[in-house]
Scaffold this motif. Structure first.
Motif, PDB file in Angstrom:
ATOM      1  N   GLN A  19     -27.226  25.457 103.474  1.00  0.00           N
ATOM      2  CA  GLN A  19     -27.356  24.401 102.832  1.00  0.00           C
ATOM      3  C   GLN A  19     -25.743  23.482 102.344  1.00  0.00           C
ATOM      4  N   ALA A  20     -24.495  24.309 102.155  1.00  0.00           N
ATOM      5  CA  ALA A  20     -23.564  24.018 101.891  1.00  0.00           C
ATOM      6  C   ALA A  20     -22.696  23.348 102.279  1.00  0.00           C
ATOM      7  N   MET A  21     -22.435  21.905 101.522  1.00  0.00           N
ATOM      8  CA  MET A  21     -21.664  20.910 101.807  1.00  0.00           C
ATOM      9  C   MET A  21     -20.645  21.001 102.134  1.00  0.00           C
ATOM     10  N   PRO A  22     -19.827  19.961 102.924  1.00  0.00           N
ATOM     11  CA  PRO A  22     -18.524  19.797 103.060  1.00  0.00           C
ATOM     12  C   PRO A  22     -17.765  19.751 102.691  1.00  0.00           C
ATOM     13  N   PRO A  23     -16.683  19.984 101.726  1.00  0.00           N
ATOM     14  CA  PRO A  23     -15.510  19.767 100.907  1.00  0.00           C
ATOM     15  C   PRO A  23     -15.316  17.785 100.940  1.00  0.00           C
ATOM     16  N   GLN A  24     -15.168  17.059 101.724  1.00  0.00           N
ATOM     17  CA  GLN A  24     -15.171  15.971 101.752  1.00  0.00           C
ATOM     18  C   GLN A  24     -16.703  14.794 101.245  1.00  0.00           C
ATOM     19  N   GLU A  25     -17.820  16.044 101.692  1.00  0.00           N
ATOM     20  CA  GLU A  25     -18.958  15.755 101.251  1.00  0.00           C
ATOM     21  C   GLU A  25     -19.200  15.397  99.144  1.00  0.00           C
ATOM     22  N   ALA A  26     -19.061  16.761  99.131  1.00  0.00           N
ATOM     23  CA  ALA A  26     -18.553  17.067  97.942  1.00  0.00           C
ATOM     24  C   ALA A  26     -18.360  16.003  97.218  1.00  0.00           C
ATOM     25  N   ARG A  27     -16.980  16.177  97.595  1.00  0.00           N
ATOM     26  CA  ARG A  27     -16.000  14.619  96.096  1.00  0.00           C
ATOM     27  C   ARG A  27     -17.359  13.234  96.341  1.00  0.00           C
ATOM     28  N   MET A  28     -17.604  13.234  97.436  1.00  0.00           N
ATOM     29  CA  MET A  28     -18.847  11.462  97.138  1.00  0.00           C
ATOM     30  C   MET A  28     -19.538  11.877  96.443  1.00  0.00           C
ATOM     31  N   SER A  29     -19.269  12.849  95.555  1.00  0.00           N
ATOM     32  CA  SER A  29     -20.872  12.864  94.661  1.00  0.00           C
ATOM     33  C   SER A  29     -19.840  13.262  93.462  1.00  0.00           C
ATOM     34  N   ARG A  30     -20.805  13.414  91.424  1.00  0.00           N
ATOM     35  CA  ARG A  30     -19.990  13.129  90.650  1.00  0.00           C
ATOM     36  C   ARG A  30     -19.299  14.739  90.456  1.00  0.00           C
ATOM     37  N   ALA A  31     -18.234  14.884  89.882  1.00  0.00           N
ATOM     38  CA  ALA A  31     -17.078  16.350  89.792  1.00  0.00           C
ATOM     39  C   ALA A  31     -18.295  16.803  88.949  1.00  0.00           C
ATOM     40  N   VAL A  32     -18.246  18.529  88.885  1.00  0.00           N
ATOM     41  CA  VAL A  32     -18.957  18.830  87.748  1.00  0.00           C
ATOM     42  C   VAL A  32     -17.551  19.223  86.664  1.00  0.00           C
ATOM     43  N   VAL A  33     -16.955  18.940  86.787  1.00  0.00           N
ATOM     44  CA  VAL A  33     -15.424  18.854  85.961  1.00  0.00           C
ATOM     45  C   VAL A  33     -14.568  17.458  85.917  1.00  0.00           C
ATOM     46  N   SER A  34     -14.237  17.116  85.385  1.00  0.00           N
ATOM     47  CA  SER A  34     -13.729  16.093  85.669  1.00  0.00           C
ATOM     48  C   SER A  34     -12.760  15.944  83.965  1.00  0.00           C
ATOM     49  N   GLU A  35     -11.126  16.006  84.744  1.00  0.00           N
ATOM     50  CA  GLU A  35     -10.295  16.427  83.239  1.00  0.00           C
ATOM     51  C   GLU A  35      -8.811  15.698  82.964  1.00  0.00           C
ATOM     52  N   THR A  36      -8.251  15.352  82.141  1.00  0.00           N
ATOM     53  CA  THR A  36      -6.448  15.051  82.406  1.00  0.00           C
ATOM     54  C   THR A  36      -6.113  15.674  82.105  1.00  0.00           C
ATOM     55  N   SER A  37      -5.027  15.909  81.976  1.00  0.00           N
ATOM     56  CA  SER A  37      -3.829  16.950  81.193  1.00  0.00           C
ATOM     57  C   SER A  37      -2.583  16.614  81.261  1.00  0.00           C
ATOM     58  N   SER A  38      -1.739  16.420  80.264  1.00  0.00           N
ATOM     59  CA  SER A  38       0.180  16.462  80.041  1.00  0.00           C
ATOM     60  C   SER A  38       0.841  17.318  81.349  1.00  0.00           C
ATOM     61  N   ARG A  39      -0.015  18.721  81.779  1.00  0.00           N
ATOM     62  CA  ARG A  39       0.754  19.468  82.610  1.00  0.00           C
ATOM     63  C   ARG A  39       0.892  19.456  83.698  1.00  0.00           C
ATOM     64  N   SER A  40       1.441  19.016  84.639  1.00  0.00           N
ATOM     65  CA  SER A  40       2.230  19.002  85.902  1.00  0.00           C
ATOM     66  C   SER A  40       1.232  19.656  87.057  1.00  0.00           C
ATOM     67  N   ALA A  41       0.707  18.719  87.697  1.00  0.00           N
ATOM     68  CA  ALA A  41       0.221  19.515  88.633  1.00  0.00           C
ATOM     69  C   ALA A  41       0.053  20.299  89.438  1.00  0.00           C
ATOM     70  N   GLN A  42       1.049  21.188  89.327  1.00  0.00           N
ATOM     71  CA  GLN A  42       1.735  22.040  89.827  1.00  0.00           C
ATOM     72  C   GLN A  42       1.630  23.446  88.718  1.00  0.00           C
ATOM     73  N   GLN A  43       2.027  22.522  87.865  1.00  0.00           N
ATOM     74  CA  GLN A  43       0.858  23.694  87.002  1.00  0.00           C
ATOM     75  C   GLN A  43      -0.402  23.930  86.455  1.00  0.00           C
ATOM     76  N   VAL A  44      -1.547  22.663  86.247  1.00  0.00           N
ATOM     77  CA  VAL A  44      -2.774  22.652  86.865  1.00  0.00           C
ATOM     78  C   VAL A  44      -2.600  24.249  87.368  1.00  0.00           C
ATOM     79  N   SER A  45      -2.526  23.551  88.831  1.00  0.00           N
ATOM     80  CA  SER A  45      -2.810  24.472  89.882  1.00  0.00           C
ATOM     81  C   SER A  45      -2.298  26.054  89.913  1.00  0.00           C
TER      82      SER A  45
END
Length: 119
Positions: A19-45
């Protein structure tokens, strides 16, 4: 007790895997968590990757990995059933955490809390 949890988790993935959906389909739905950060994308990743690959709910997850695509870093975990997209935003970043199927609340809460901690 730990083996029972592991067996339940494996059974859950086996039952929900179809029943799992592919990531592309999951991205069309609302994110479970959505946050902004002052840290760089590399640091957060890096933080999310480290958190997901070194902590465990039932067991450590050896499937955690990062993929790069067109200005987005995606960290996948639990056989790609959960993932976080991290985007650079000016001097900071934005992170969106998705799941590809309904999973146990314990696993979801653990992975979500790591995303929030890293943002």
């Amino acid at each position: 007790m730990r083996n029972i949890h592991l067996a339940m988790l494996i059974t859950l993935f086996a039952l929900c895997g179809c029943q799992a959906m592919p990531p592309q389909e999951a991205r069309m739905s609302r994110a479970v968590v959505s946050e902004t950060s002052s840290r760089s994308a590399q640091q957060v990743s890096d933080c999310i990757y480290h958190g997901w690959s070194t902590t465990h709910v039932v067991q450590n997850d050896p499937t955690t990995h990062i993929e790069l695509e067109k200005g987005r870093m995606t960290i996948f975990t639990w056989q790609d059933s959960m993932f976080a997209d991290v985007y650079p935003r000016g001097a900071g970043s934005e992170v969106r955490f998705y799941k590809t199927f309904n999973m146990g609340p314990e696993v979801l809460a653990d992975r979500s809390s790591i995303v929030k901690l890293c943002a």
